[in-house]
Design a protein around this motif. Structure first.
Motif, PDB file in Angstrom:
ATOM      1  N   ASP A 118       0.849  -1.200   0.000  1.00  0.00           N
ATOM      2  CA  ASP A 118       0.000   0.000   0.000  1.00  0.00           C
ATOM      3  C   ASP A 118       0.880   1.243   0.000  1.00  0.00           C
ATOM      4  O   ASP A 118       1.712   1.437   0.897  1.00  0.00           O
ATOM      5  CB  ASP A 118      -0.917   0.020   1.221  1.00  0.00           C
ATOM      6  CG  ASP A 118      -1.961  -1.083   1.179  1.00  0.00           C
ATOM      7  OD1 ASP A 118      -2.078  -1.743   0.132  1.00  0.00           O
ATOM      8  OD2 ASP A 118      -2.648  -1.282   2.198  1.00  0.00           O
ATOM      9  N   GLY A 119       0.717   2.079  -1.021  1.00  0.00           N
ATOM     10  CA  GLY A 119       1.499   3.306  -1.115  1.00  0.00           C
ATOM     11  C   GLY A 119       2.926   3.096  -1.565  1.00  0.00           C
ATOM     12  O   GLY A 119       3.715   4.041  -1.580  1.00  0.00           O
ATOM     13  N   SER A 133      -3.603  -4.648  -9.966  1.00  0.00           N
ATOM     14  CA  SER A 133      -4.032  -3.281  -9.657  1.00  0.00           C
ATOM     15  C   SER A 133      -5.454  -3.237  -9.128  1.00  0.00           C
ATOM     16  O   SER A 133      -5.783  -2.439  -8.237  1.00  0.00           O
ATOM     17  CB  SER A 133      -3.908  -2.404 -10.908  1.00  0.00           C
ATOM     18  OG  SER A 133      -2.571  -2.336 -11.339  1.00  0.00           O
ATOM     19  N   PHE A 136      -5.307  -4.724  -5.510  1.00  0.00           N
ATOM     20  CA  PHE A 136      -4.568  -3.892  -4.539  1.00  0.00           C
ATOM     21  C   PHE A 136      -4.497  -2.463  -5.061  1.00  0.00           C
ATOM     22  O   PHE A 136      -3.451  -2.009  -5.535  1.00  0.00           O
ATOM     23  CB  PHE A 136      -3.163  -4.462  -4.308  1.00  0.00           C
ATOM     24  CG  PHE A 136      -3.149  -5.939  -4.023  1.00  0.00           C
ATOM     25  CD1 PHE A 136      -3.741  -6.444  -2.863  1.00  0.00           C
ATOM     26  CD2 PHE A 136      -2.567  -6.826  -4.910  1.00  0.00           C
ATOM     27  CE1 PHE A 136      -3.748  -7.805  -2.607  1.00  0.00           C
ATOM     28  CE2 PHE A 136      -2.561  -8.189  -4.662  1.00  0.00           C
ATOM     29  CZ  PHE A 136      -3.159  -8.680  -3.508  1.00  0.00           C
ATOM     30  N   PRO A 137      -5.605  -1.736  -4.995  1.00  0.00           N
ATOM     31  CA  PRO A 137      -5.662  -0.403  -5.618  1.00  0.00           C
ATOM     32  C   PRO A 137      -4.729   0.621  -4.995  1.00  0.00           C
ATOM     33  O   PRO A 137      -4.425   1.642  -5.622  1.00  0.00           O
ATOM     34  CB  PRO A 137      -7.135  -0.006  -5.428  1.00  0.00           C
ATOM     35  CG  PRO A 137      -7.618  -0.831  -4.277  1.00  0.00           C
ATOM     36  CD  PRO A 137      -6.882  -2.121  -4.378  1.00  0.00           C
ATOM     37  N   ASP A 138      -4.272   0.380  -3.771  1.00  0.00           N
ATOM     38  CA  ASP A 138      -3.381   1.337  -3.119  1.00  0.00           C
ATOM     39  C   ASP A 138      -1.914   1.095  -3.443  1.00  0.00           C
ATOM     40  O   ASP A 138      -1.046   1.881  -3.056  1.00  0.00           O
ATOM     41  CB  ASP A 138      -3.574   1.297  -1.594  1.00  0.00           C
ATOM     42  CG  ASP A 138      -4.945   1.785  -1.172  1.00  0.00           C
ATOM     43  OD1 ASP A 138      -5.481   2.680  -1.856  1.00  0.00           O
ATOM     44  OD2 ASP A 138      -5.486   1.282  -0.171  1.00  0.00           O
ATOM     45  N   ALA A 139      -1.620   0.004  -4.135  1.00  0.00           N
ATOM     46  CA  ALA A 139      -0.244  -0.272  -4.549  1.00  0.00           C
ATOM     47  C   ALA A 139       0.091   0.551  -5.790  1.00  0.00           C
ATOM     48  O   ALA A 139      -0.749   0.721  -6.678  1.00  0.00           O
ATOM     49  CB  ALA A 139      -0.059  -1.758  -4.841  1.00  0.00           C
ATOM     50  N   LEU A 140       1.307   1.063  -5.867  1.00  0.00           N
ATOM     51  CA  LEU A 140       1.742   1.879  -6.993  1.00  0.00           C
ATOM     52  C   LEU A 140       2.479   0.977  -7.979  1.00  0.00           C
ATOM     53  O   LEU A 140       3.701   0.956  -8.055  1.00  0.00           O
ATOM     54  CB  LEU A 140       2.649   3.011  -6.497  1.00  0.00           C
ATOM     55  CG  LEU A 140       2.076   3.857  -5.361  1.00  0.00           C
ATOM     56  CD1 LEU A 140       3.072   4.919  -4.914  1.00  0.00           C
ATOM     57  CD2 LEU A 140       0.756   4.504  -5.769  1.00  0.00           C
TER      58      LEU A 140
END
Length: 318
Positions: A118-119, A133, A136-140
């Motif tokens: 995350d982040g 993606s 895990f929408p908070d992963a860049l």
């Protein structure tokens, strides 16, 4: 770094596991003077671990064997949408105590389930990026790189990129000479930049010019020369535009990025193996001056030349 643990689950991909074993489980080779690690393969339930390729593994150690590892590697698995909660918990505990964590290909899904991405910048195999993606929408997540390090977490793309990610960690911990020796033993390139494209979408088109292989060799042997696109294109008997297009088609990156990565790698070796000042090294590898070298070195490696030299020699880089 003394102990390396690889975590495996049912469905473990043999190449992904083998890539980690190939880098981290080698015995001592006098000709290379390579580091040797306490190496362990661990699984939630010791015994038979199902494989996806017609054979299974027998793993003796449970996850408690990884409790004191300095580097935790998460091997990819075929059914990656069902990661083990025990493995995720082991990874979280390792991260919290400051261990390095490395996962490549679908192993990154374990880190995502553990909340460690995350982040953070990260990557996985390009086939799974969209699904990753969404999950895990908070992963860049970046689909256009071979590997990424964000803090103490390293993620790599599919298959052979696991070797690149491991060699990156080897280089970071033990220096360019040690990583190059490991790569030579495995007969792979000593360094592929993490920012290099995961794959080349189209085959290199037919062209009267020869492959760029000889030119790339010449570049590495003449880093202090003018290596601008215009000069390299002239040497290759192409227009700058055609040369730049062909270079990316063959290498997956731009001429400028490739040259910078080679110069940084050469600078690493000088910093490790000599006491020459940064100004001298900058001239030898083609950066021209210390300020330019500090800029590119820090941007590429995350530390200044001075910090890098202290890490591997205990001395300041003047």
């Amino acid at each position: 770094m003394h102990k390396v643990a690889v975590l495996v689950q049912d469905g473990v991909e043999p190449f992904g596991l083998g890539a980690m074993c190939e880098v981290w489980s080698e015995p001592y080779h006098p000709e290379d003077d390579n580091p040797v690690f306490e190496f362990v393969v661990a699984t939630p339930r010791p015994g038979r671990v199902r494989g996806p390729s017609g054979y299974d593994l027998h793993v003796e150690h449970g996850l408690d064997a990884a409790a004191d590892a300095d580097l935790i590697c998460v091997a990819p698995k075929r059914d990656y949408l069902a990661p083990s909660p025990e493995v995720a918990a082991t990874v979280v505990a390792a991260h919290e105590r400051g261990a390095l964590v490395l996962a490549h290909c679908t192993g990154a899904f374990v880190l995502g389930e553990a909340g460690l991405l995350d982040g953070r910048r990260c990557t996985t195999h390009w086939r799974h990026v969209e699904e990753f993606s969404q999950r895990f929408p908070d992963a860049l997540v970046d689909e256009n790189v071979l590997y990424v390090q964000d803090g103490t977490i390293v993620t790599g793309a599919g298959s052979a990129a696991g070797l690149d990610a491991s060699l990156h960690v080897m280089r970071q911990q033990f220096g360019a000479r040690v990583a190059a020796a490991a790569a030579r033993r495995m007969v792979v390139p000593p360094h592929r930049s993490g920012g290099q494209a995961q794959f080349i979408a189209r085959a290199v088109p037919d062209c009267d010019a020869e492959t760029l292989g000889p030119l790339l060799t010449w570049i590495t042997e003449n880093l202090a020369e003018d290596l601008s696109v215009e000069e390299l294109a002239r040497r290759s008997h192409m227009s700058p535009r055609t040369f730049a297009r062909r270079f990316r088609a063959e290498t997956g990156t731009t001429p400028h990025s490739w040259v910078i990565s080679q110069r940084v790698q050469a600078a690493e070796e000088f910093l490790e193996q000599t006491d020459h000042p940064v100004d001298w090294i900058a001239g030898e590898v083609g950066f021209g001056n210390a300020a330019a070298m500090r800029h590119h070195f820090s941007r590429s490696r995350g530390v200044s030349p001075q910090q890098y030299r202290r890490t591997f020699t205990g001395e300041e880089a003047s």
